[in-house]
Design a protein around this motif. Structure first.
Motif, PDB file in Angstrom:
ATOM      1  N   SER A  99       3.575 149.926  -7.057  1.00 13.12           N
ATOM      2  CA  SER A  99       2.330 149.168  -6.942  1.00 13.12           C
ATOM      3  C   SER A  99       2.566 147.824  -7.882  1.00 13.12           C
ATOM      4  O   SER A  99       2.305 146.962  -7.527  1.00 13.12           O
ATOM      5  N   VAL A 103       2.676 144.359  -5.952  1.00  9.25           N
ATOM      6  CA  VAL A 103       1.360 143.847  -5.964  1.00  9.25           C
ATOM      7  C   VAL A 103       1.004 143.139  -6.893  1.00  9.25           C
ATOM      8  O   VAL A 103       1.135 143.401  -8.284  1.00  9.25           O
ATOM      9  N   ASN A 104       0.945 141.694  -6.653  1.00  9.24           N
ATOM     10  CA  ASN A 104       0.315 140.942  -7.907  1.00  9.24           C
ATOM     11  C   ASN A 104      -0.546 139.787  -7.217  1.00  9.24           C
ATOM     12  O   ASN A 104      -1.297 140.166  -6.094  1.00  9.24           O
ATOM     13  N   ASP A 105      -0.727 138.733  -7.917  1.00  2.95           N
ATOM     14  CA  ASP A 105      -1.758 137.769  -7.543  1.00  2.95           C
ATOM     15  C   ASP A 105      -1.145 137.185  -6.106  1.00  2.95           C
ATOM     16  O   ASP A 105      -2.207 136.721  -5.470  1.00  2.95           O
ATOM     17  N   THR A 107       0.761 138.553  -3.781  1.00  9.75           N
ATOM     18  CA  THR A 107       0.957 139.498  -2.857  1.00  9.75           C
ATOM     19  C   THR A 107       0.246 140.693  -2.808  1.00  9.75           C
ATOM     20  O   THR A 107      -0.217 141.256  -3.858  1.00  9.75           O
ATOM     21  N   ALA A 108      -0.361 141.114  -1.741  1.00  9.20           N
ATOM     22  CA  ALA A 108      -1.384 142.055  -1.503  1.00  9.20           C
ATOM     23  C   ALA A 108      -0.891 143.180  -0.550  1.00  9.20           C
ATOM     24  O   ALA A 108       0.091 143.003   0.033  1.00  9.20           O
ATOM     25  N   SER A 115      -3.768 143.730   9.040  1.00 12.35           N
ATOM     26  CA  SER A 115      -2.636 143.063   8.543  1.00 12.35           C
ATOM     27  C   SER A 115      -1.556 143.459   9.719  1.00 12.35           C
ATOM     28  O   SER A 115      -0.590 142.893   9.865  1.00 12.35           O
ATOM     29  N   THR A 149      -9.189 135.459   6.512  1.00 10.39           N
ATOM     30  CA  THR A 149      -8.706 134.778   5.533  1.00 10.39           C
ATOM     31  C   THR A 149      -7.921 133.537   5.854  1.00 10.39           C
ATOM     32  O   THR A 149      -6.999 132.959   5.357  1.00 10.39           O
ATOM     33  N   GLN A 154      -1.334 133.915   2.161  1.00  3.73           N
ATOM     34  CA  GLN A 154      -1.287 135.171   1.651  1.00  3.73           C
ATOM     35  C   GLN A 154      -0.127 135.898   1.978  1.00  3.73           C
ATOM     36  O   GLN A 154       0.225 135.687   3.256  1.00  3.73           O
ATOM     37  N   PHE A 156       1.760 139.689   2.204  1.00  5.11           N
ATOM     38  CA  PHE A 156       1.602 140.994   2.191  1.00  5.11           C
ATOM     39  C   PHE A 156       2.749 141.650   2.111  1.00  5.11           C
ATOM     40  O   PHE A 156       3.877 141.423   2.292  1.00  5.11           O
TER      41      PHE A 156
END
Length: 187
Positions: A99, A103-105, A107-108, A115, A149, A154, A156
């Motif tokens: 994770s 996963v960061n600001d 990338t979700a 998705s 969105t 964004q 993913f």
């Protein structure tokens, strides 16, 4: 006389040492694993190989391109089968290390059904079949545009894995999982 006896013994020794070698055949169970290109971590990447519809563009969905598909290659191991065999995939539950690594600001985590098309969706189930005498299978992962969105850019990331069953197991535990990165653009 000694020479004749020595020749006879050597001939008998050589003759008895020669045996017919038969190949060893695989006797284990049937298995499945992702194709791994030997570059980077063990997580498989999309397969842009020959015969896959020319899909070599970047994975982007937008309001003008609501769906995009990337293919992953799965390798089949074991005995030949005369019937269809079925398998399934699932979104991976990630460890803390996994994770933190992606996963960061910016990338979700990709959300199933929003998705991408869920793995248990009937649209995907028809692709989770290994046909008789197949040595590989190409699995499409269908990414979808999320209108909630809209107006945002964004990134993913989706990790997914093979789910073992009675017919098919994971052949190599290092190659049971794949990674897909996608982008939803602002327009």
């Amino acid at each position: 006389m000694k020479r004749v006896l020595l020749i006879i013994l050597c001939t008998m020794g050589l003759w008895s040492a020669c045996t017919e070698e038969k190949p060893n055949f695989y006797r284990g169970g049937d298995g499945l694993c992702f194709y791994y290109d030997q570059i980077g971590p063990y997580d498989s990447n999309p397969y842009f190989g020959e015969g896959i519809d020319g899909r070599d563009s970047m994975t982007i969905v937008s309001s003008t391109k609501l769906r995009d598909t990337l293919y992953f290659r799965l390798m089949v191991y074991g005995q030949k089968s005369t019937k269809d065999r079925y398998f399934s995939l699932k979104q991976s539950t990630l460890s803390h290390v996994d994770s933190v690594s992606y996963v960061n600001d910016s990338t979700a985590v990709a959300v199933e059904g929003i998705s991408f098309v869920a793995f248990d969706d009937p649209e995907m189930q028809k692709y989770c079949v290994i046909h008789p005498d197949s040595s590989s299978v190409y699995i499409p992962i269908i990414m979808t545009y999320d209108p909630n969105t809209a107006g945002e850019r964004q990134n993913f990331c989706l990790y997914f894995e093979i789910v073992p069953n009675e017919e098919i197991s994971v052949f190599d535990p290092r190659f049971y999982r794949a990674e897909l990165r996608m982008r939803q653009t602002a327009y």
